[in-house]
Design a protein around this motif. Structure first.
Motif, PDB file in Angstrom:
ATOM      1  N   PRO A 184       0.807  -1.221   0.000  1.00  0.00           N
ATOM      2  CA  PRO A 184       0.000   0.000   0.000  1.00  0.00           C
ATOM      3  C   PRO A 184       0.844   1.276   0.000  1.00  0.00           C
ATOM      4  CG  PRO A 184       0.104  -0.909   2.205  1.00  0.00           C
ATOM      5  CD  PRO A 184       0.780  -1.904   1.305  1.00  0.00           C
ATOM      6  N   ALA A 185       0.282   2.315  -0.593  1.00  0.00           N
ATOM      7  CA  ALA A 185       0.846   3.667  -0.528  1.00  0.00           C
ATOM      8  C   ALA A 185      -0.323   4.633  -0.417  1.00  0.00           C
ATOM      9  CB  ALA A 185       1.697   3.974  -1.745  1.00  0.00           C
ATOM     10  N   LEU A 186      -0.088   5.788   0.192  1.00  0.00           N
ATOM     11  CA  LEU A 186      -1.172   6.710   0.511  1.00  0.00           C
ATOM     12  C   LEU A 186      -0.733   8.141   0.227  1.00  0.00           C
ATOM     13  CD1 LEU A 186      -4.053   6.546   1.795  1.00  0.00           C
ATOM     14  CD2 LEU A 186      -2.962   6.965   4.005  1.00  0.00           C
ATOM     15  N   LEU A 187      -1.637   8.922  -0.386  1.00  0.00           N
ATOM     16  CA  LEU A 187      -1.371  10.331  -0.654  1.00  0.00           C
ATOM     17  C   LEU A 187      -2.646  11.129  -0.466  1.00  0.00           C
ATOM     18  CD1 LEU A 187       0.563  12.572  -1.863  1.00  0.00           C
ATOM     19  CD2 LEU A 187      -0.521  12.061  -4.056  1.00  0.00           C
ATOM     20  N   VAL A 188      -2.539  12.268   0.206  1.00  0.00           N
ATOM     21  CA  VAL A 188      -3.651  13.210   0.329  1.00  0.00           C
ATOM     22  C   VAL A 188      -3.308  14.438  -0.499  1.00  0.00           C
ATOM     23  CG1 VAL A 188      -5.040  14.594   1.904  1.00  0.00           C
ATOM     24  CG2 VAL A 188      -4.195  12.361   2.633  1.00  0.00           C
ATOM     25  N   THR A 189      -4.164  14.791  -1.455  1.00  0.00           N
ATOM     26  CA  THR A 189      -3.891  15.924  -2.331  1.00  0.00           C
ATOM     27  C   THR A 189      -4.166  17.244  -1.615  1.00  0.00           C
ATOM     28  OG1 THR A 189      -6.125  16.143  -3.258  1.00  0.00           O
ATOM     29  CG2 THR A 189      -4.675  14.485  -4.257  1.00  0.00           C
ATOM     30  N   ARG A 190      -3.708  18.322  -2.198  1.00  0.00           N
ATOM     31  CA  ARG A 190      -3.928  19.645  -1.617  1.00  0.00           C
ATOM     32  C   ARG A 190      -5.407  19.951  -1.458  1.00  0.00           C
ATOM     33  NH1 ARG A 190      -0.723  23.768  -5.305  1.00  0.00           N
ATOM     34  NH2 ARG A 190      -1.933  22.632  -6.852  1.00  0.00           N
ATOM     35  N   LYS A 191      -6.237  19.374  -2.330  1.00  0.00           N
ATOM     36  CA  LYS A 191      -7.681  19.615  -2.261  1.00  0.00           C
ATOM     37  C   LYS A 191      -8.394  18.627  -1.338  1.00  0.00           C
ATOM     38  CE  LYS A 191      -7.951  21.800  -6.815  1.00  0.00           C
ATOM     39  NZ  LYS A 191      -8.581  21.766  -8.169  1.00  0.00           N
ATOM     40  N   GLY A 192      -7.646  17.724  -0.727  1.00  0.00           N
ATOM     41  CA  GLY A 192      -8.231  16.828   0.267  1.00  0.00           C
ATOM     42  C   GLY A 192      -8.624  15.458  -0.224  1.00  0.00           C
ATOM     43  N   ALA A 193      -8.468  15.161  -1.503  1.00  0.00           N
ATOM     44  CA  ALA A 193      -8.759  13.817  -1.993  1.00  0.00           C
ATOM     45  C   ALA A 193      -7.706  12.848  -1.458  1.00  0.00           C
ATOM     46  CB  ALA A 193      -8.773  13.786  -3.513  1.00  0.00           C
ATOM     47  N   ILE A 194      -8.137  11.633  -1.117  1.00  0.00           N
ATOM     48  CA  ILE A 194      -7.223  10.599  -0.637  1.00  0.00           C
ATOM     49  C   ILE A 194      -7.018   9.587  -1.751  1.00  0.00           C
ATOM     50  CG2 ILE A 194      -6.764   8.901   1.146  1.00  0.00           C
ATOM     51  CD1 ILE A 194      -8.868  10.298   2.869  1.00  0.00           C
ATOM     52  N   LEU A 195      -5.762   9.325  -2.084  1.00  0.00           N
ATOM     53  CA  LEU A 195      -5.425   8.330  -3.087  1.00  0.00           C
ATOM     54  C   LEU A 195      -4.769   7.138  -2.404  1.00  0.00           C
ATOM     55  CD1 LEU A 195      -3.888  10.570  -5.911  1.00  0.00           C
ATOM     56  CD2 LEU A 195      -6.282   9.947  -5.542  1.00  0.00           C
ATOM     57  N   PRO A 229       4.788   1.484  -5.308  1.00  0.00           N
ATOM     58  CA  PRO A 229       4.341   2.880  -5.403  1.00  0.00           C
ATOM     59  C   PRO A 229       4.954   3.746  -4.310  1.00  0.00           C
ATOM     60  CG  PRO A 229       2.639   1.528  -4.394  1.00  0.00           C
ATOM     61  CD  PRO A 229       3.710   0.580  -4.855  1.00  0.00           C
ATOM     62  N   CYS A 230       5.268   5.007  -4.659  1.00  0.00           N
ATOM     63  CA  CYS A 230       5.864   5.931  -3.692  1.00  0.00           C
ATOM     64  C   CYS A 230       5.523   7.368  -4.094  1.00  0.00           C
ATOM     65  CB  CYS A 230       7.370   5.711  -3.624  1.00  0.00           C
ATOM     66  SG  CYS A 230       8.125   6.333  -2.109  1.00  0.00           S
ATOM     67  N   PRO A 231       4.253   7.792  -3.961  1.00  0.00           N
ATOM     68  CA  PRO A 231       3.777   9.045  -4.546  1.00  0.00           C
ATOM     69  C   PRO A 231       4.173  10.293  -3.765  1.00  0.00           C
ATOM     70  CG  PRO A 231       2.026   7.999  -3.316  1.00  0.00           C
ATOM     71  CD  PRO A 231       3.183   7.044  -3.293  1.00  0.00           C
ATOM     72  N   VAL A 232       4.129  11.433  -4.462  1.00  0.00           N
ATOM     73  CA  VAL A 232       4.317  12.751  -3.855  1.00  0.00           C
ATOM     74  C   VAL A 232       3.615  13.781  -4.742  1.00  0.00           C
ATOM     75  CG1 VAL A 232       6.516  13.174  -5.059  1.00  0.00           C
ATOM     76  CG2 VAL A 232       6.017  14.388  -2.916  1.00  0.00           C
ATOM     77  N   GLU A 233       3.054  14.815  -4.115  1.00  0.00           N
ATOM     78  CA  GLU A 233       2.451  15.918  -4.860  1.00  0.00           C
ATOM     79  C   GLU A 233       3.342  17.147  -4.751  1.00  0.00           C
ATOM     80  OE1 GLU A 233      -1.897  18.036  -5.419  1.00  0.00           O
ATOM     81  OE2 GLU A 233      -1.244  17.547  -3.381  1.00  0.00           O
TER      82      GLU A 233
END
Length: 377
Positions: A57-68, A115-119
């Protein structure tokens, strides 16, 4: 969007309520009190939607608040090798409900994962580093003889908050030493430094029998190009990185140098070099992946199966830049393995992690809770 239950199917509100009451009723009074503030939702369940297993698993929260929520969809078996695709689900209500899964990358019979995300704060573009190898080769085979195929480094990105993704492009030539065989990005999350640099925690191994090393890759031009950074000492592996308040970086690593403890190393040049590592005696582990993030200027968070076996998924908090860990909570007492932390909109904490009753890999669960619940642990 549809809520996801134990079987991965939408249920009515009434059945969800009944299920929750049954779960809470099975807890003792002390455990019930401890569970207040904690919510857990199943996101992926093994054997559903065309995949044998879901892992990493990998987890990202966008600036607008969506959770991926990202993971590997393992088509035919639980094995680390084989036909493995990169998947994502999206939530816009704090993780209560999740979209149908979307395939971010499918390389046919090959493996594409880690996976290793970043915004990027400035551009809003989400970057997702991944690694690929022929699906018919295992890690040991790649380390022993890379002439049949090796691990390559890839990256994709999204400009619309994770709803659509660009075709992956290969970045191996600038991010992998030619003498390395095995290679992995993350898994978990990448970070952006105050300087704007994007930093991806990674690991590699030259050949079988030779030592493993954690390392980082980075971008100083908002993801247009990627470079290889520094490597940590030998006998380190899957890792996570945070930027400390003084601007230095702290790398938290899976360790083979001292069994059942995490290793940590520091960099004062943005990850180009790393000092000698030490072992954090508080952070017990079964030699497994872990997650390590900054909550705010005062608090750092850490999650892993806090045991000598893959069990007891635990989240810890530090108030002194990871020198000590003052509070912790167990999310799941039973089998558990990989995890990914993120700070949610509304200052809650999210943890996407592998767990089950008989196996650590039965499902991937999203837990969320307030900081105060963790501090009271």
């Amino acid at each position: 969007m549809m809520g996801v239950d134990h079987n991965g199917m939408g249920r009515s509100f009434g059945r969800n309520v009944m299920k929750r009451r049954t779960f809470l009723g099975s807890l003792g009074s002390a455990a019930l009190a401890a569970s207040r503030g904690l919510e857990q939702i199943e996101v992926w369940n093994a054997g559903t939607d065309g995949y044998h297993s879901y892992r990493i698993p990998a987890l990202l929260v966008t600036r607008k608040g969506a959770i991926l929520a990202f993971c590997e969809g393992r088509r035919n078996s639980r094995s680390d090798a084989g036909d493995i695709d990169m998947l994502v689900k999206r939530s816009t209500d704090g993780g209560k409900t999740w979209s149908a899964q979307q395939v971010v990358s499918d390389m046919g019979p090959d493996t594409i994962g880690n996976p290793c995300p970043v915004e990027d704060r400035r551009t809003g573009r989400i970057w997702l580093p991944m690694t690929r190898n022929p699906g018919n080769l295992t890690e040991r085979e790649i380390e022993r003889d890379s002439s049949r195929g090796t691990r390559t480094v890839w990256i994709t990105s999204s400009a619309d908050g994770g709803m659509t993704w660009d075709p992956p492009r290969e970045i191996t030539s600038t991010t992998k030493d030619s003498g390395w065989g095995w290679y992995a990005t993350g898994p978990g999350n990448s970070i952006q430094l105050r300087s704007g640099r994007l930093v991806v925690p990674c690991d590699h191994r030259r050949f079988a029998g030779q030592a493993r090393h954690s390392h980082i890759i980075y971008s100083d031009d908002h993801g247009k190009s990627w470079k290889l950074g520094g490597s940590a000492q030998a006998d380190t592996n899957e890792c996570a990185v945070v930027e400390l308040n003084d601007g230095s970086l702290l790398l938290n690593m899976r360790s083979y140098a001292k069994k059942n403890r995490r290793a940590v190393a520091r960099s004062t040049d943005g990850g180009l070099t790393w000092g000698e590592f030490r072992h954090d005696e508080t952070l017990i582990e079964p030699v497994c992946q872990a997650s390590f993030i900054r909550y705010d200027r005062r608090h750092l968070l850490f999650s892993n199966p806090a045991s000598t076996r893959r069990e007891r998924m635990t989240v810890r908090v530090s108030k002194d830049e990871a020198r000590t860990w003052t509070a912790s909570r167990v999310l799941h007492e039973g089998p558990a393995a990989y995890s990914a932390l993120a700070v949610l909109k509304g200052a809650r904490i999210g943890c996407l992690y592998e767990r089950g009753e008989k196996s650590s890999y039965d499902r991937i669960t999203f837990a969320h809770f307030p900081l105060r619940w963790l501090l009271e642990g």
